[in-house]
Design a protein around this motif. Structure first.
Motif, PDB file in Angstrom:
ATOM      1  N   LEU A  23       4.439  77.019  66.191  1.00 20.53           N
ATOM      2  CA  LEU A  23       5.663  77.759  66.498  1.00 20.53           C
ATOM      3  C   LEU A  23       6.883  76.922  66.171  1.00 20.53           C
ATOM      4  CD1 LEU A  23       7.256  80.051  67.830  1.00 20.53           C
ATOM      5  CD2 LEU A  23       6.868  78.936  70.017  1.00 20.53           C
ATOM      6  N   ALA A  24       6.866  75.687  66.608  1.00 19.00           N
ATOM      7  CA  ALA A  24       8.031  74.836  66.395  1.00 19.00           C
ATOM      8  C   ALA A  24       8.266  74.576  64.924  1.00 19.00           C
ATOM      9  CB  ALA A  24       7.844  73.522  67.135  1.00 19.00           C
ATOM     10  N   LEU A  25       7.214  74.321  64.172  1.00 21.35           N
ATOM     11  CA  LEU A  25       7.370  74.052  62.752  1.00 21.35           C
ATOM     12  C   LEU A  25       8.016  75.224  62.052  1.00 21.35           C
ATOM     13  CD1 LEU A  25       3.871  72.481  62.030  1.00 21.35           C
ATOM     14  CD2 LEU A  25       6.031  71.272  62.234  1.00 21.35           C
ATOM     15  N   ALA A  26       7.570  76.425  62.420  1.00 21.63           N
ATOM     16  CA  ALA A  26       8.124  77.606  61.782  1.00 21.63           C
ATOM     17  C   ALA A  26       9.533  77.886  62.250  1.00 21.63           C
ATOM     18  CB  ALA A  26       7.223  78.805  62.071  1.00 21.63           C
ATOM     19  N   SER A  27       9.760  77.778  63.562  1.00 22.15           N
ATOM     20  CA  SER A  27      11.043  78.167  64.119  1.00 22.15           C
ATOM     21  C   SER A  27      12.171  77.298  63.620  1.00 22.15           C
ATOM     22  CB  SER A  27      10.973  78.093  65.642  1.00 22.15           C
ATOM     23  OG  SER A  27      10.009  78.990  66.108  1.00 22.15           O
ATOM     24  N   LEU A  28      11.921  76.044  63.412  1.00 19.18           N
ATOM     25  CA  LEU A  28      12.994  75.174  62.958  1.00 19.18           C
ATOM     26  C   LEU A  28      13.494  75.567  61.584  1.00 19.18           C
ATOM     27  CD1 LEU A  28      11.878  71.693  64.224  1.00 19.18           C
ATOM     28  CD2 LEU A  28      14.005  72.835  64.729  1.00 19.18           C
ATOM     29  N   GLY A  29      12.685  76.320  60.849  1.00 14.87           N
ATOM     30  CA  GLY A  29      13.140  76.769  59.543  1.00 14.87           C
ATOM     31  C   GLY A  29      14.392  77.607  59.615  1.00 14.87           C
ATOM     32  N   VAL A 327      13.862  85.325  70.570  1.00 18.44           N
ATOM     33  CA  VAL A 327      14.448  85.735  69.300  1.00 18.44           C
ATOM     34  C   VAL A 327      15.666  84.856  69.035  1.00 18.44           C
ATOM     35  CG1 VAL A 327      15.847  87.567  70.377  1.00 18.44           C
ATOM     36  CG2 VAL A 327      15.329  87.679  67.928  1.00 18.44           C
ATOM     37  N   ILE A 328      15.821  84.426  67.776  1.00 15.83           N
ATOM     38  CA  ILE A 328      16.925  83.549  67.406  1.00 15.83           C
ATOM     39  C   ILE A 328      17.300  83.818  65.961  1.00 15.83           C
ATOM     40  CG2 ILE A 328      15.374  81.658  66.720  1.00 15.83           C
ATOM     41  CD1 ILE A 328      17.499  79.722  67.840  1.00 15.83           C
ATOM     42  N   ILE A 329      18.580  83.733  65.654  1.00 15.64           N
ATOM     43  CA  ILE A 329      19.049  83.994  64.299  1.00 15.64           C
ATOM     44  C   ILE A 329      19.659  82.732  63.715  1.00 15.64           C
ATOM     45  CG2 ILE A 329      21.333  84.785  65.074  1.00 15.64           C
ATOM     46  CD1 ILE A 329      21.185  86.858  62.739  1.00 15.64           C
ATOM     47  N   GLY A 330      19.445  82.537  62.417  1.00 16.51           N
ATOM     48  CA  GLY A 330      20.036  81.411  61.714  1.00 16.51           C
ATOM     49  C   GLY A 330      19.508  81.325  60.297  1.00 16.51           C
ATOM     50  N   VAL A 334      15.940  86.152  61.119  1.00 18.72           N
ATOM     51  CA  VAL A 334      15.797  86.404  62.548  1.00 18.72           C
ATOM     52  C   VAL A 334      14.346  86.145  62.901  1.00 18.72           C
ATOM     53  CG1 VAL A 334      16.063  88.056  64.434  1.00 18.72           C
ATOM     54  CG2 VAL A 334      17.591  88.186  62.447  1.00 18.72           C
ATOM     55  N   TYR A 335      14.115  85.068  63.664  1.00 22.83           N
ATOM     56  CA  TYR A 335      12.765  84.729  64.080  1.00 22.83           C
ATOM     57  C   TYR A 335      12.479  85.313  65.455  1.00 22.83           C
ATOM     58  CZ  TYR A 335      12.201  81.349  60.302  1.00 22.83           C
ATOM     59  OH  TYR A 335      12.079  80.761  59.077  1.00 22.83           O
ATOM     60  N   PHE A 336      11.255  85.801  65.640  1.00 25.83           N
ATOM     61  CA  PHE A 336      10.868  86.275  66.964  1.00 25.83           C
ATOM     62  C   PHE A 336       9.385  86.046  67.173  1.00 25.83           C
ATOM     63  CE2 PHE A 336      10.735  89.871  64.071  1.00 25.83           C
ATOM     64  CZ  PHE A 336       9.588  90.580  64.394  1.00 25.83           C
ATOM     65  N   THR A 337       9.008  85.872  68.439  1.00 30.35           N
ATOM     66  CA  THR A 337       7.628  85.558  68.772  1.00 30.35           C
ATOM     67  C   THR A 337       6.936  86.730  69.437  1.00 30.35           C
ATOM     68  OG1 THR A 337       8.289  84.639  70.905  1.00 30.35           O
ATOM     69  CG2 THR A 337       8.105  83.091  69.068  1.00 30.35           C
ATOM     70  N   SER A 338       5.652  86.870  69.133  1.00 30.11           N
ATOM     71  CA  SER A 338       4.751  87.772  69.846  1.00 30.11           C
ATOM     72  C   SER A 338       3.826  86.884  70.655  1.00 30.11           C
ATOM     73  CB  SER A 338       3.957  88.629  68.865  1.00 30.11           C
ATOM     74  OG  SER A 338       2.909  89.325  69.531  1.00 30.11           O
ATOM     75  N   THR A 339       3.972  86.905  71.976  1.00 31.26           N
ATOM     76  CA  THR A 339       3.334  85.880  72.787  1.00 31.26           C
ATOM     77  C   THR A 339       1.809  85.944  72.785  1.00 31.26           C
ATOM     78  OG1 THR A 339       3.566  84.730  74.893  1.00 31.26           O
ATOM     79  CG2 THR A 339       3.346  87.108  75.003  1.00 31.26           C
ATOM     80  N   ASN A 340       1.237  87.130  72.641  1.00 34.03           N
ATOM     81  CA  ASN A 340      -0.220  87.229  72.619  1.00 34.03           C
ATOM     82  C   ASN A 340      -0.720  87.975  71.389  1.00 34.03           C
ATOM     83  OD1 ASN A 340       0.677  89.745  73.400  1.00 34.03           O
ATOM     84  ND2 ASN A 340      -0.973  90.106  74.863  1.00 34.03           N
ATOM     85  N   GLY A 341       0.054  87.945  70.309  1.00 33.28           N
ATOM     86  CA  GLY A 341      -0.348  88.623  69.088  1.00 33.28           C
ATOM     87  C   GLY A 341      -1.351  87.828  68.284  1.00 33.28           C
ATOM     88  N   GLY A 342      -1.929  88.471  67.276  1.00 33.14           N
ATOM     89  CA  GLY A 342      -2.856  87.812  66.372  1.00 33.14           C
ATOM     90  C   GLY A 342      -4.309  88.049  66.722  1.00 33.14           C
ATOM     91  N   ASP A 343      -5.197  87.713  65.796  1.00 32.83           N
ATOM     92  CA  ASP A 343      -6.625  87.951  65.986  1.00 32.83           C
ATOM     93  C   ASP A 343      -7.182  87.173  67.165  1.00 32.83           C
ATOM     94  OD1 ASP A 343      -6.529  89.609  63.817  1.00 32.83           O
ATOM     95  OD2 ASP A 343      -7.324  88.143  62.394  1.00 32.83           O
ATOM     96  N   ALA A 344      -6.662  85.985  67.430  1.00 33.36           N
ATOM     97  CA  ALA A 344      -7.123  85.189  68.561  1.00 33.36           C
ATOM     98  C   ALA A 344      -6.371  85.509  69.847  1.00 33.36           C
ATOM     99  CB  ALA A 344      -6.984  83.695  68.241  1.00 33.36           C
ATOM    100  N   GLY A 345      -5.338  86.346  69.738  1.00 31.02           N
ATOM    101  CA  GLY A 345      -4.537  86.689  70.904  1.00 31.02           C
ATOM    102  C   GLY A 345      -3.727  85.534  71.447  1.00 31.02           C
ATOM    103  N   TRP A 350       7.182  85.625  63.697  1.00 27.08           N
ATOM    104  CA  TRP A 350       7.627  86.509  62.622  1.00 27.08           C
ATOM    105  C   TRP A 350       9.037  86.135  62.194  1.00 27.08           C
ATOM    106  CZ3 TRP A 350       4.342  90.200  60.663  1.00 27.08           C
ATOM    107  CH2 TRP A 350       3.211  90.514  61.428  1.00 27.08           C
ATOM    108  N   ALA A 351       9.364  86.434  60.946  1.00 28.00           N
ATOM    109  CA  ALA A 351      10.712  86.200  60.434  1.00 28.00           C
ATOM    110  C   ALA A 351      11.177  87.422  59.659  1.00 28.00           C
ATOM    111  CB  ALA A 351      10.743  84.977  59.535  1.00 28.00           C
TER     112      ALA A 351
END
Length: 466
Positions: A23-29, A327-330, A334-345, A350-351
């Protein structure tokens, strides 16, 4: 169940396991910084070094563990007297810096209250539903002296004020994370059942100075709101919804910067992909359209459940997510997180690119060991970010992520009280919340959710860390 039946009023608590590198690696983008690729293996970093107990400069108690050279002061405790004489409510949650005047920083802090007795803690002119105790407190902190100047109520009579966001024009958007109809009955601790005088599930705007006008921004929808961020260029507000299923929304104001004048609410549609909760590949890019929400104030679906807005969007072709949080913009995204999304939950990042009308799955956690339940994050003015942990760990950690993607513990919750201010208990497992930096970057403000304490942390910050 039908919305007017008696129903328990429950509070959603976020669960975020230790870790969070992906998450952090992606969000800092979103800041335009160059980082290790999203989804890479977790990289550890020495950070600021080992942690040790540090005494609070305000109380003398060892409430936090921090690296060598860092100190802090506690302020804005639960139970402290607010201007006007009311005790400060508990459950310190989302928070943001809304103004700065010389050395004085103004913060607005949410209180995620559900069933607490006592009713509104704000004056009548800033009260929405008088028997409800959620709301916001405005605090002024002197960064030169390192102390709280004053603390006053700014909005109350709301419920479950969880997250929100700061606006470019110096106000705070406080988001209710619950949907209730007027007339619906809910329990109040020790007071039996209370009948709601007004509907809930709205966004409220709190000014940086003075009291909020306690009227909901109806056009921004009635749903389980989580967070908000405003595009400073267009005035568009992006909104997340902590719901299963959930939508990702944008609000197009009729007049940018004047949200009370109304506008249009829309839900994102990824072309050809109605369900984004799982079955997707990291790196996939989708074309985006926006679906109109014709009745943003319809909080209930078929009179039974609180998915009225997202079901409208789904019927119009909008794409479904699950439990959207931060959610944060820059940097044009616009980045946002799905807290329990994905195949592993275990979570997705997302961006959305407004300039290109595309959506990318930047990161999806394959297991709890990599990332579990991503929530809100805070970018540092020095590069890197701070991650507030809300997990099932016995001690909650405040993480740092360096500019090059290294994860490190920056602080540990060490709050154990034995009658101090009438409070007793071991609160080390309680979440961190509301992290934000002073504009000059010298102070990191952050909350202990329960019993309810704010901290201002300072020390030998270094560029490239946080």
């Amino acid at each position: 169940m039908p919305p007017h039946q008696d129903t328990p009023l429950t509070s959603r608590r976020r669960l975020l396991q230790a870790g969070g590198a992906g998450l952090a690696l992606a969000s800092l983008g979103c800041t335009g910084r160059k980082l290790a690729r999203a989804g890479a293996s977790t990289v550890t970093h020495a950070g600021y070094g080992p942690l040790r107990p540090v005494a609070d400069s305000n109380t003398g108690l060892p409430l936090l563990q921090l690296p060598e050279g860092f100190g802090y002061t506690s302020f804005g405790w639960v139970g402290e007297e607010l201007a006007g004489g009311e005790p400060c409510p508990r459950h310190h949650d989302g928070m943001g810096v809304v103004a700065v005047h010389g050395d004085v920083v103004t913060l607005v802090r949410n209180h995620e209250i559900t069933t607490d007795p006592g009713g509104s803690f704000a004056p009548a002119q800033a009260t929405y539903d008088p028997d409800c105790r959620g709301g916001t407190v405005t605090l002024r902190f002197d960064t030169r002296a390192g102390r709280l100047l004053d603390m006053r109520p700014s909005l109350s009579g709301t419920l479950v004020n969880c997250a929100g966001g700061v606006t470019p024009w110096g106000s705070w958007l406080s988001c209710e994370e619950i949907v209730l109809d007027a007339g619906q009955r809910v329990p109040i601790q020790g007071r039996g059942m209370h009948r709601m005088k007004r509907a809930h599930g709205y966004v409220f705007e709190v000014p940086g100075d003075g009291l909020a006008r306690p009227e909901p921004l109806l056009a921004m929808g009635r749903m389980k709101h989580e967070a908000a961020t405003v595009d400073p260029a267009s005035g568009i507000v992006y909104l997340t919804e902590d719901q299963k299923p959930a939508g990702f929304y944008r609000f197009l104001p009729r007049v940018p910067g004047q949200l009370a004048r109304g506008g249009r609410l829309q839900m994102l549609q990824a072309a050809g992909v109605p369900d984004l909760r799982n079955g997707r590949r990291q790196g996939e890019v989708f074309r985006v359209r926006w679906v109109e929400i014709e009745e943003p104030d319809r909080g209930f679906h078929d009179g039974r459940d609180d998915t009225g807005v997202v079901r409208q969007g789904e019927a119009g072709g909008g794409s479904l997510f699950t439990r959207l949080e931060g959610v944060i913009i820059g940097d044009g995204r616009v980045y946002f997180t799905s807290t329990n999304g994905g195949d592993a939950g275990c979570g997705q990042l997302w961006a959305y690119r407004p300039g290109e009308e595309t959506l990318e799955l930047v990161f999806e956690s394959p297991s709890p060991e990599v990332l579990d339940y991503p929530d809100n994050i805070v970018l540092s003015p020095r590069g890197g970010l701070v991650i507030c942990e809300d997990s099932e760990q016995p001690v909650q950690r405040l993480y740092g992520m360096s500019e090059d993607g290294g994860l490190f513990e920056f602080a540990r919750n060490d709050v154990v009280l034995d009658g101090f201010r009438g409070i007793s208990g071991d609160f080390r497992a309680e979440e961190w919340a509301g992290a934000c930096f002073s504009p000059d970057g010298r102070w990191l403000f952050v909350n202990n959710y329960r019993p309810g304490i704010s901290f201002a942390i300072t020390g030998p910050w270094r560029y490239g860390l946080i």
